[in-house]
Design an enzyme around this catalytic site. Structure first.
Site, PDB file in Angstrom:
ATOM      1  N   HIS A 133      38.731  37.516  51.264  1.00 44.29           N
ATOM      2  CA  HIS A 133      37.729  37.489  50.186  1.00 44.29           C
ATOM      3  C   HIS A 133      36.605  38.490  50.479  1.00 44.29           C
ATOM      4  O   HIS A 133      36.093  39.141  49.575  1.00 44.29           O
ATOM      5  CB  HIS A 133      37.155  36.084  50.018  1.00 44.29           C
ATOM      6  CG  HIS A 133      38.178  35.075  49.559  1.00 44.29           C
ATOM      7  ND1 HIS A 133      39.093  35.357  48.568  1.00 44.29           N
ATOM      8  CD2 HIS A 133      38.451  33.798  49.960  1.00 44.29           C
ATOM      9  CE1 HIS A 133      39.871  34.300  48.365  1.00 44.29           C
ATOM     10  NE2 HIS A 133      39.503  33.343  49.212  1.00 44.29           N
ATOM     11  N   ASP A 136      43.603  39.533  42.456  1.00 43.24           N
ATOM     12  CA  ASP A 136      44.478  38.583  43.143  1.00 43.24           C
ATOM     13  C   ASP A 136      45.039  39.202  44.424  1.00 43.24           C
ATOM     14  O   ASP A 136      45.256  40.409  44.480  1.00 43.24           O
ATOM     15  CB  ASP A 136      45.620  38.197  42.188  1.00 43.24           C
ATOM     16  CG  ASP A 136      46.283  36.900  42.592  1.00 43.24           C
ATOM     17  OD1 ASP A 136      45.825  36.264  43.571  1.00 43.24           O
ATOM     18  OD2 ASP A 136      47.272  36.511  41.931  1.00 43.24           O
ATOM     19  N   LEU A 196      26.943  51.036  33.118  1.00 41.03           N
ATOM     20  CA  LEU A 196      28.138  50.173  33.192  1.00 41.03           C
ATOM     21  C   LEU A 196      27.666  48.731  33.114  1.00 41.03           C
ATOM     22  O   LEU A 196      26.650  48.377  33.709  1.00 41.03           O
ATOM     23  CB  LEU A 196      28.877  50.400  34.527  1.00 41.03           C
ATOM     24  CG  LEU A 196      30.008  49.415  34.840  1.00 41.03           C
ATOM     25  CD1 LEU A 196      31.223  49.698  33.950  1.00 41.03           C
ATOM     26  CD2 LEU A 196      30.433  49.495  36.304  1.00 41.03           C
TER      27      LEU A 196
HETATM   28  C1  FPP Z   1      42.414  35.460  44.356  1.00 42.49           C
HETATM   29  O1  FPP Z   1      43.110  35.737  45.532  1.00 42.49           O
HETATM   30  C2  FPP Z   1      41.014  35.674  44.590  1.00 42.49           C
HETATM   31  C3  FPP Z   1      40.051  34.755  44.400  1.00 42.49           C
HETATM   32  C4  FPP Z   1      40.289  33.398  43.903  1.00 42.49           C
HETATM   33  C5  FPP Z   1      38.651  35.062  44.721  1.00 42.49           C
HETATM   34  C6  FPP Z   1      38.177  36.346  44.187  1.00 42.49           C
HETATM   35  C7  FPP Z   1      37.054  36.756  45.007  1.00 42.49           C
HETATM   36  C8  FPP Z   1      36.812  38.014  45.413  1.00 42.49           C
HETATM   37  C9  FPP Z   1      37.550  39.193  44.974  1.00 42.49           C
HETATM   38  C10 FPP Z   1      35.773  38.266  46.403  1.00 42.49           C
HETATM   39  C11 FPP Z   1      34.402  38.392  45.997  1.00 42.49           C
HETATM   40  C12 FPP Z   1      34.065  38.685  44.610  1.00 42.49           C
HETATM   41  C13 FPP Z   1      32.835  39.030  44.253  1.00 42.49           C
HETATM   42  C14 FPP Z   1      32.503  39.245  42.852  1.00 42.49           C
HETATM   43  C15 FPP Z   1      31.807  39.221  45.264  1.00 42.49           C
HETATM   44  P1  FPP Z   1      43.808  34.552  46.310  1.00 42.49           P
HETATM   45  O2  FPP Z   1      42.833  33.987  47.267  1.00 42.49           O
HETATM   46  O3  FPP Z   1      44.380  33.588  45.337  1.00 42.49           O
HETATM   47  O4  FPP Z   1      44.918  35.349  47.067  1.00 42.49           O
HETATM   48  P2  FPP Z   1      46.411  34.868  47.334  1.00 42.49           P
HETATM   49  O5  FPP Z   1      47.055  34.642  45.993  1.00 42.49           O
HETATM   50  O6  FPP Z   1      47.011  36.036  48.065  1.00 42.49           O
HETATM   51  O7  FPP Z   1      46.317  33.626  48.177  1.00 42.49           O
END
Ligand code: FPP
Length: 271
Positions: A48, A31, A142
C-alpha cells in the site's frame, strides 16, 4: 454521500452542471498492492505504501498529459471487511498522504477532493480531508479525486432516496437531475468517466462509479498498481484514442463502413 449538504437540506434540486471541466476524466481501480508485496516477501502494508508513491507518480503524469480529472479508488466500502490492522494502517497512510501532498498539490495546481462516506472515517482523517479540500479548492490544472469508503451502489441508493423526496415536492426526475443529485452527494459536479483503468489483471468494476462509467472505455492491464508508471498511463491513453466512442449512436465512420458493406453485398449479389 453527504445527505446533510445544504442543497439537500433546503430541498432544492442541485444546480445544473455549469463550468464543467470538459477535459478527459480518467478513473483508476488501483489493484495489486498485496500481490506486489507478497512477491517481495513484504507485509501487505508495504504494498500500500508503494501504491501511495504510485498515486503521486501517476498524478504528476496525469497533469503532464493534460488530463482534467483523475478519480482513484483507494478504499471501497467493502474494504472494511479487511483485517483491522490493515484497515487502520491504510487510514494512517491516507492521512500521511494528504499531509505529504498538500504542498505539491498547491505548487502543481492540483485540486484534491475526496468522494465517499465520511461518517465512518476517523475524525483526524476527516479533518485532514477537509483541510486539503479547502486549501486546494481553487487549483485548476488537475482535479484529483480520491474515493474513500466509497460504494457506487450506496451512492445510487442515496440519490434515489433524495430523488423520491424531490419528486414528492413536485420536481421532475430525469437523467440529468438524477445525475446532479448523485454528483452533489459526492460533493462534486464532474463529467462522466471517459476512461476507466484497472490494474493487476482483474476484470471487474467492483462497485466503482457504475453510473458515471455508463459509457466509459474500459482498459485492463496486468501491471500491479505499485509498478504503474507514466508510460502505462500513456499506453492506456493511446489505446483510448483509438477507440470509436459512439454512445450507442452511429457515427460517420460506422455509416461509411455500413455503406461499403452494402455496396460489397450488392456487388456479390450482382444487384
Ligand atoms: C487494492 O489492492 C488496493 C487497495 C484496497 C488500497 C488502495 C490504496 C492505495 C493505492 C494506497 C494509497 C492510496 C492513496 C490515495 C494514498 P489489494 O490490496 O486488494 O491488492 P491484492 O489484490 O494484490 O491483494
Amino acid at each position: 454521500m453527504d445527505s446533510s449538504s445544504s442543497e439537500m437540506e433546503h430541498g432544492n434540486l442541485p444546480q445544473p452542471i455549469s463550468g464543467l471541466d470538459h477535459r478527459l476524466h480518467v478513473a483508476i481501480i488501483m489493484d495489486g498492492n498485496g500481490r506486489w508485496a507478497k512477491k517481495r516477501g513484504l507485509p501487505r502494508i508495504a504494498g500500500h505504501r508503494a501504491g501511495a508513491h504510485a498515486v503521486r507518480r501517476v498524478t504528476d503524469a496525469a497533469r503532464e498529459l493534460g488530463i482534467g480529472t483523475l478519480t482513484v479508488f483507494a478504499f471501497s466500502s467493502d474494504n472494511w471487511q479487511r483485517p483491522v490492522t490493515e484497515v487502520s494502517a491504510l487510514m494512517r497512510l491516507f492521512h500521511r498522504y494528504l499531509r505529504w501532498e498538500m504542498g505539491r498539490c498547491l505548487k502543481d495546481g492540483v485540486r484534491l477532493s475526496v468522494i465517499g462516506r465520511r461518517d465512518r472515517l476517523p475524525q483526524w482523517l476527516v479533518k485532514e480531508i477537509e483541510h486539503s479540500e479547502e486549501v486546494t479548492r481553487h487549483e485548476k490544472r488537475l482535479h484529483l479525486r480520491v474515493a474513500l469508503d466509497y460504494s457506487s451502489r450506496d451512492s445510487i441508493v442515496a440519490a434515489a432516496r433524495q430523488a423520491q423526496h424531490m419528486k414528492d415536492e413536485g420536481f421532475d426526475i430525469d437523467r440529468d437531475s438524477f445525475q446532479s443529485l448523485l454528483s452533489a452527494l459526492n460533493r462534486d459536479q464532474v463529467k462522466d468517466v471517459d476512461l476507466l483503468i484497472r490494474t493487476s489483471g482483474e476484470l471487474r468494476l467492483s462497485d466503482f462509479m457504475l453510473w458515471e462509467c455508463a459509457y466509459a472505455e474500459l482498459y485492463f492491464t496486468s501491471v500491479l498498481w505499485p509498478d504503474f508508471k507514466k508510460e502505462h498511463l500513456s499506453e492506456a491513453l493511446d489505446e483510448y484514442s483509438r477507440r470509436d466512442r459512439r454512445y450507442g449512436a452511429v457515427k460517420e465512420t460506422a455509416l461509411a463502413a455500413a455503406a461499403e458493406t452494402q455496396a460489397e453485398t450488392a456487388e456479390v449479389l450482382g444487384d
